[in-house]
Motif scaffolding. Structure first.
Motif, PDB file in Angstrom:
ATOM      1  N   HIS A 601      40.679  35.337  35.579  1.00  0.00           N
ATOM      2  CA  HIS A 601      41.352  36.060  34.499  1.00  0.00           C
ATOM      3  C   HIS A 601      42.861  36.009  34.693  1.00  0.00           C
ATOM      4  N   THR A 603      46.232  38.580  34.157  1.00  0.00           N
ATOM      5  CA  THR A 603      46.699  39.937  33.865  1.00  0.00           C
ATOM      6  C   THR A 603      48.073  39.874  33.224  1.00  0.00           C
ATOM      7  N   GLU A 616      38.035  44.663  25.194  1.00  0.00           N
ATOM      8  CA  GLU A 616      38.010  44.732  26.657  1.00  0.00           C
ATOM      9  C   GLU A 616      39.373  44.353  27.221  1.00  0.00           C
ATOM     10  N   TYR A 617      39.996  43.315  26.668  1.00  0.00           N
ATOM     11  CA  TYR A 617      41.351  42.923  27.084  1.00  0.00           C
ATOM     12  C   TYR A 617      42.365  44.003  26.735  1.00  0.00           C
ATOM     13  N   GLN A 619      41.924  47.149  26.701  1.00  0.00           N
ATOM     14  CA  GLN A 619      41.836  48.281  27.619  1.00  0.00           C
ATOM     15  C   GLN A 619      42.282  47.924  29.029  1.00  0.00           C
ATOM     16  N   SER A 620      41.983  46.700  29.498  1.00  0.00           N
ATOM     17  CA  SER A 620      42.223  46.344  30.905  1.00  0.00           C
ATOM     18  C   SER A 620      43.464  45.485  31.118  1.00  0.00           C
ATOM     19  N   SER A 621      44.017  44.881  30.056  1.00  0.00           N
ATOM     20  CA  SER A 621      45.140  43.926  30.145  1.00  0.00           C
ATOM     21  C   SER A 621      44.767  42.667  30.918  1.00  0.00           C
ATOM     22  N   GLN A 622      43.458  42.434  31.142  1.00  0.00           N
ATOM     23  CA  GLN A 622      43.003  41.228  31.838  1.00  0.00           C
ATOM     24  C   GLN A 622      42.381  40.284  30.815  1.00  0.00           C
ATOM     25  N   ASN A 701      31.002  43.949  25.738  1.00  0.00           N
ATOM     26  CA  ASN A 701      30.974  43.585  27.160  1.00  0.00           C
ATOM     27  C   ASN A 701      31.199  42.082  27.262  1.00  0.00           C
TER      28      ASN A 701
END
Length: 774
Positions: A601, A603, A616-617, A619-622, A701
């Protein structure tokens, strides 16, 4: 005479270079969009706020003017996605808005006999997350009652999502009723301030046991929120707290007259991100300031010094000569854009300012000298004019050359040259254009040559000297700390050779912002062809399926076939171009990044387009390869439904096409959302398979989403089965098709529900095909 000549030479040079200011100035001040109502009752409504959707910037700034009151009252209807109250607007300033709502601002707790010995508790709950509004620290919470704790729960993205708390407690001695409360803080009343933020909850807790009492002195307590100093002195009896109905009847209007102060901003981006965007709110003669009230950013606009008006509509010059200025009364004031100039009348010298050199009379002898100097100066100017012109041209050429060299170094030109010397193969694939070539190709970047503008830059159409049509992209500024990364990306992208990826031909590094040169694609974007229902050549279902296959193959190539995996990071229908044969070409790698093969991934700061952005990206910045899969899933849904990824006509979750599509899939009502043309031309089993695939791509997911390689294989199998079915009728039930080591099997997780009586679902519609690689 030589000294005078040198002085005249310098004076001549600056006379030629510096242009005189224009005296044509606008003086009209506008605060509301033309044709829109500027006031509601006694309240002025300045833009970006407006009465009616066409008069405001967006729905968050829309004001409803309720004329059933006298005078009429303005209300904010859409203050946030999680705030369902309407708020009366009391005042609007350039940084804050004052509102009030008695239901939202009041908390009540009642205990004991008469209330079934149960606590009756209503809580203040306000949330402005995802809106332009946040709580100002000019507010405070007041609690009225005895033996109660008013507890605050605050939440702000400014504190890295941490939840903060505070509060105040009120304590009373055992008074004989009635007891009057006069000020706050004081007996029966406490107050506490709040922080800037987007969420606030206030709840009352019974504290009589902590003070050693057997029971509460009074049954009820109240808490309310409003601006500091809005309600500090009052007069009521604490005994009224035994009867909440009487209390609210007598004092609710008085308490709730205190307004709530909210900070507002233009949301989503900060100044650096939005200044080159078409959605930039700051207009003529204004500048941008960052507010940073949320993790998404936020900014406001201000008029420049010397200008006034509404910066969101354009600021007008202040004519200081008609208002306040520092010129002497007998001097001359000349207005200039954003400023003014003072001068002295004939026979005086000085700067003409009251608090400067003022104007001093010139002696007679000095006047004669001034005449002689003036004549000499005029003669010198005539003699030195050719020299001045030559100096001007020489200076400009030298300056341009230094600028080109400076920009070339800053944008990584030396690093690119070094890589070309190391690997001569790069020279064949990465062409270094000069700024002179590209200016000639675009008619000096004429506005008529603009093909499109976006968050990553502006694209121009140009023709090179050899007659080749190209698209030239003027990117945003490159961070000097990331020059090596930028050059590596240019080299990498120039070596991508795929029939469904727009070819990068080269770049120009001699300008302030790098210029990237791509092959020109003639037939516009996929988005335009899907949305333009008046197009003479509508995309058939067969063409849509082929385009989906081509885009999936291009992304598979970027993810799997290059020396380093490349994540596009902005897959959307406007970044998919169609050539003269309607072959799909993936474009715009402005946010793309390559990663090492041993990494899974990347970041980064969250970048992308709403409607296509992987939750998902977000929320996580990944960012992973599955984030591109999600964006492709949205494009696939666009091809199936013919609808926009974000609908301005809908609200809440319904605005998102992906959400609406997933809800239809869950309800087994796919026919409801499909494009009528697709529904008419496509076979039931094909549409079900593709819809099911899009549903898997949009899984929240990321680990449960297929890879782009799996997506490409499954779409290709659907397309091949479609081609075979045109030659002969094929019975799909319990049949296994093999291609590229893939097996199609049934998946009974989805059934097609039809609203038409004449359509009978086939066995494959009830059991769509699913891909399994072996």
């Amino acid at each position: 005479m030589l000294v005078h000549s040198g002085f005249l030479l310098i004076l001549c040079f600056f006379t030629v270079v510096v242009a005189p200011p224009s005296n044509e100035l606008e003086t009209t001040t506008i605060s509301t969009k033309p044709g829109c109502q500027s006031r509601c009752g006694n309240i002025e409504i300045p833009y970006p706020f407006g009465i009616g959707s066409k008069c405001s910037k967006d729905t968050y700034f829309n004001i409803n003017c309720n004329t059933s009151f006298n005078p009429p009252k303005p209300y904010l209807l859409h203050i946030g996605p999680y705030e369902y109250y309407t708020y009366e607007v009391v005042n609007i300033s350039e940084t804050q808005i004052y509102v009030k709502n008695s239901k939202a601002q009041l908390s009540m707790a009642c205990y004991g006999k008469g209330f079934d010995n149960k606590t009756q508790n209503s809580t203040i709950y306000m949330a402005f997350v995802g809106s332009p509004y946040t709580f100002s620290d000019a507010n405070q919470v007041k609690s009225i009652g005895c033996d109660d704790l008013a507890m605050l729960e605050e939440f702000s993205y400014l504190t890295n999502y941490s939840s903060d708390g505070g509060g105040c407690a009120s304590y009373c001695r055992r008074f004989q009723s009635p007891v009057s409360v006069g000020s706050c803080p004081g007996k029966g009343c406490c107050q506490t301030s709040i922080s800037k933020g987007e969420y606030l909850g206030v709840k009352l807790y019974d504290m009589h046991s902590y003070w050693g009492r057997d029971s509460k002195l009074f049954r009820c307590s109240f808490a309310f929120i409003g601006m500091i100093g809005g309600y500090d002195k009052f007069n009521f009896s604490l005994s009224h707290l035994n009867d909440p109905t009487t209390f609210l009847k007598n004092y609710n209007k008085e308490f709730m007259g205190m307004p709530l102060v909210l900070d507002w901003s233009i949301m989503d981006y900060n100044c650096t991100q939005v200044q080159n965007s078409t959605d930039y709110a700051c207009q003529k003669n204004s500048y941008c300031i960052d507010i940073n009230t949320t993790r998404f950013g936020g900014y406001q606009c201000r008029c420049k010094k010397g200008y006034e008006g509404n910066p969101y509509l354009g600021c007008q010059d202040i004519n200081e000569c008609e208002k306040s200025n520092q010129c002497v009364s007998f001097g001359t004031c000349t207005n200039t854009p954003g400023s003014y100039h003072c001068s002295c009348p004939d026979g005086y010298h000085g700067d003409g300012k009251r608090y400067g050199m003022s104007c001093i009379p010139v002696p007679v002898s000095h006047s004669k000298l001034a005449i002689g100097v003036g004549l000499g100066t005029g003669t010198g100017l005539l003699l030195l004019l050719p020299t001045c012109f030559w100096l001007y041209k020489f200076h400009n050429k030298r300056k341009d050359k230094k600028c080109r060299e400076k920009f070339f170094k800053r944008n990584g030109g030396l690093l690119l040259q070094q890589q070309i010397l190391t690997d001569q193969g790069i020279l064949e694939k990465t062409r270094l254009f000069t700024v002179k070539e590209l200016k000639k190709a675009t008619d000096n970047f004429n506005e008529s040559r603009i093909l499109g503008q976006g968050g990553q830059g502006t694209v121009y159409k140009g023709m090179l000297s050899e007659g080749k049509i190209v698209a030239i992209k003027k990117s945003k500024l490159v961070d000097e700390n990331q020059v090596e990364e930028f050059i590596n990306e240019v080299v990498m992208l120039s070596q991508i050779i795929h029939r469904n990826v727009v070819k990068l031909l080269g770049c120009c590094l001699e300008t302030e912002v790098p210029l990237l040169v791509y092959e020109f694609i003639f037939n516009g974007t996929l988005f335009d062809h899907i949305q333009d229902k008046t197009d003479e050549f509508l995309l058939s279902w067969n063409m849509r399926l082929r385009i989906a296959v081509e885009v999936a193959e291009a992304l598979t190539y970027l993810h799997s076939a290059t020396s380093f995996p490349i994540y596009h990071r902005d897959i959307k229908s406007t970044n998919i171009l169609l050539d003269e044969k309607y072959v799909a070409k993936v474009s715009d790698f402005g946010t793309s990044r390559s990663i090492a093969v041993d990494h899974t991934h990347l970041t980064t700061l969250v970048k992308g387009t709403f409607g296509y952005l992987d939750p998902e990206y977000f929320q996580s910045s990944q960012f992973t390869e599955k984030s591109d899969v999600y964006s492709f899933g949205v494009v696939l849904v666009e091809l199936l439904t013919g609808q926009r990824p974000i609908s301005s006509a809908k609200t809440g979750e319904e605005r998102s096409l992906a959400t609406r599509f997933l809800l239809c899939m869950e309800a087994e009502n796919l026919e409801k959302i499909l494009d009528p043309q697709v529904l008419e031309q496509g076979k039931r089993e094909e549409l079900t398979i593709v819809a099911k695939l899009a549903q898997r791509c949009l899984n929240l997911n990321g680990k449960k989403r297929p890879t782009m390689k799996e997506v490409a294989i499954e779409l290709e199998i659907v397309r091949m089965s479609q081609m075979h079915s045109t030659a002969s009728e094929t019975k799909y039930e319990d049949v296994q098709l093999r291609k590229s080591k893939a097996i199609l099997i049934s998946d009974n997780n989805y059934t097609w529900t039809s609203t038409s009586d004449n359509i009978i679902p086939s066995s494959l519609a009830a059991h769509p095909l699913k891909i399994h690689t072996i």
